[in-house]
Motif scaffolding. Structure first.
Motif, PDB file in Angstrom:
ATOM      1  N   SER A   1      22.185  86.239  98.511  1.00 15.46           N
ATOM      2  CA  SER A   1      23.509  85.763  98.150  1.00 15.46           C
ATOM      3  C   SER A   1      23.132  84.634  97.200  1.00 15.46           C
ATOM      4  O   SER A   1      24.146  84.104  96.623  1.00 15.46           O
ATOM      5  N   ARG A   2      21.821  83.954  97.203  1.00 16.71           N
ATOM      6  CA  ARG A   2      21.577  82.929  96.288  1.00 16.71           C
ATOM      7  C   ARG A   2      21.266  83.547  94.766  1.00 16.71           C
ATOM      8  O   ARG A   2      21.358  82.619  93.784  1.00 16.71           O
ATOM      9  N   ASP A   3      20.649  84.524  94.933  1.00 19.65           N
ATOM     10  CA  ASP A   3      19.539  85.080  93.654  1.00 19.65           C
ATOM     11  C   ASP A   3      20.158  86.135  92.870  1.00 19.65           C
ATOM     12  O   ASP A   3      19.557  86.358  91.891  1.00 19.65           O
ATOM     13  N   VAL A   4      21.174  86.686  93.402  1.00 22.86           N
ATOM     14  CA  VAL A   4      21.534  88.177  92.676  1.00 22.86           C
ATOM     15  C   VAL A   4      23.094  87.744  92.163  1.00 22.86           C
ATOM     16  O   VAL A   4      23.774  87.233  92.789  1.00 22.86           O
ATOM     17  N   ASP A   5      23.140  88.129  90.791  1.00 22.15           N
ATOM     18  CA  ASP A   5      24.405  87.980  90.220  1.00 22.15           C
ATOM     19  C   ASP A   5      25.477  88.779  90.602  1.00 22.15           C
ATOM     20  O   ASP A   5      25.181  89.902  91.264  1.00 22.15           O
ATOM     21  N   GLY A   6      26.545  88.320  89.977  1.00 24.17           N
ATOM     22  CA  GLY A   6      28.013  89.050  90.468  1.00 24.17           C
ATOM     23  C   GLY A   6      28.120  90.497  89.820  1.00 24.17           C
ATOM     24  O   GLY A   6      28.625  91.350  90.600  1.00 24.17           O
ATOM     25  N   ASP A   7      27.486  90.692  88.685  1.00 18.76           N
ATOM     26  CA  ASP A   7      27.357  92.228  88.373  1.00 18.76           C
ATOM     27  C   ASP A   7      26.614  93.142  89.242  1.00 18.76           C
ATOM     28  O   ASP A   7      27.029  94.137  89.336  1.00 18.76           O
ATOM     29  N   ALA A   8      25.707  92.779  89.816  1.00 19.13           N
ATOM     30  CA  ALA A   8      24.967  93.391  90.651  1.00 19.13           C
ATOM     31  C   ALA A   8      25.766  93.791  91.825  1.00 19.13           C
ATOM     32  O   ALA A   8      25.665  94.844  92.602  1.00 19.13           O
ATOM     33  N   TRP A   9      26.343  92.746  92.574  1.00 23.51           N
ATOM     34  CA  TRP A   9      27.373  92.925  93.701  1.00 23.51           C
ATOM     35  C   TRP A   9      28.316  93.943  93.450  1.00 23.51           C
ATOM     36  O   TRP A   9      28.600  94.629  94.247  1.00 23.51           O
ATOM     37  N   ALA A  10      28.965  93.844  92.210  1.00 24.78           N
ATOM     38  CA  ALA A  10      29.853  94.852  91.849  1.00 24.78           C
ATOM     39  C   ALA A  10      29.435  96.313  91.734  1.00 24.78           C
ATOM     40  O   ALA A  10      30.074  97.010  92.230  1.00 24.78           O
ATOM     41  N   ARG A  11      28.212  96.338  91.221  1.00 27.48           N
ATOM     42  CA  ARG A  11      27.544  97.685  91.116  1.00 27.48           C
ATOM     43  C   ARG A  11      27.311  98.223  92.650  1.00 27.48           C
ATOM     44  O   ARG A  11      27.497  99.450  92.956  1.00 27.48           O
ATOM     45  N   ILE A  12      26.960  97.188  93.530  1.00 27.77           N
ATOM     46  CA  ILE A  12      26.770  97.772  94.862  1.00 27.77           C
ATOM     47  C   ILE A  12      28.032  98.212  95.568  1.00 27.77           C
ATOM     48  O   ILE A  12      28.081  99.053  96.327  1.00 27.77           O
ATOM     49  N   ALA A  13      29.099  97.390  95.135  1.00 30.06           N
ATOM     50  CA  ALA A  13      30.314  97.698  95.765  1.00 30.06           C
ATOM     51  C   ALA A  13      30.880  99.040  95.400  1.00 30.06           C
ATOM     52  O   ALA A  13      31.333  99.862  96.102  1.00 30.06           O
ATOM     53  N   ARG A  14      30.565  99.610  94.223  1.00 34.85           N
ATOM     54  CA  ARG A  14      31.075 100.646  93.623  1.00 34.85           C
ATOM     55  C   ARG A  14      30.256 101.763  94.098  1.00 34.85           C
ATOM     56  O   ARG A  14      30.911 102.947  94.461  1.00 34.85           O
ATOM     57  N   GLY A  15      29.135 101.465  94.244  1.00 36.31           N
ATOM     58  CA  GLY A  15      28.208 102.651  94.699  1.00 36.31           C
ATOM     59  C   GLY A  15      28.639 102.780  96.278  1.00 36.31           C
ATOM     60  O   GLY A  15      28.670 104.193  96.707  1.00 36.31           O
ATOM     61  N   LEU A  16      28.684 101.933  97.137  1.00 38.03           N
ATOM     62  CA  LEU A  16      29.315 102.062  98.475  1.00 38.03           C
ATOM     63  C   LEU A  16      30.584 102.699  98.497  1.00 38.03           C
ATOM     64  O   LEU A  16      30.792 103.784  99.323  1.00 38.03           O
TER      65      LEU A  16
END
Length: 158
Positions: free
Chosen positions: A120-135
């Motif tokens: 939550s501190r060290d990973v950027d928003g693009d990575a979270w968006a990719r994770i959400a799309r993957g799920l």
């Protein structure tokens, strides 16, 4: 940016676990095998996303912890495979499911306490968006497969 997406997915998987345990306690091995296979695909996708999007970014600062989480994933994958084979052979029993679920829940708690806090501190928003799309993709493909299975059985889809 939804940096809680993987924690939320843990909660969703926990709801599926309740269904699995109910099916494991029933005598319908076919129904349990189908539910297990869908659950297995979703857990594996969850692991893949963590390993691809989070582990590489967090390994430099937390090498031992990430190595432990990788080992957990490997052990859980082996167990998923063994239990999946038992499910396909209609030999999966409730006690084996309960043992696996206890291990999976312990791993999820470790991730919630460490991996997701760091991410939550060290990973950027693009990575979270990719994770959400993957799920979402894993859920959508599971829903499509269920619809196809129902269609093959001649059931109406709603």
């Amino acid at each position: 940016m939804d940096d809680k997406i993987l924690s939320k997915h843990h909660a969703e998987l926990d709801q599926r676990i309740a269904v699995l345990l109910t099916k494991a306690d029933s005598d319908d091995c076919h129904d349990l095998a189908n539910a297990w296979n869908r659950f297995e695909r979703e857990v594996l996708r969850h692991f893949e996303l963590e390993e691809h999007e989070l582990f590489p970014r967090l390994t430099p600062e937390h090498p031992e912890d990430i190595a432990t989480l990788r080992q957990d994933h490997e052990a859980l994958r082996r167990d998923l495979l063994a239990l999946g084979i038992r499910a396909d052979l209609h030999f999966l029993r409730a006690e084996a499911v309960r043992t696996f679920i206890a291990d999976l829940r312990a791993h999820a708690a470790r991730e919630d306490e460490t991996l997701y806090r760091w991410a939550s501190r060290d990973v950027d928003g693009d990575a979270w968006a990719r994770i959400a799309r993957g799920l979402r993709g894993a859920r959508d493909s599971a829903a499509e497969r269920i619809g196809a299975e129902l269609s093959q059985l001649g059931a109406r889809t709603l």
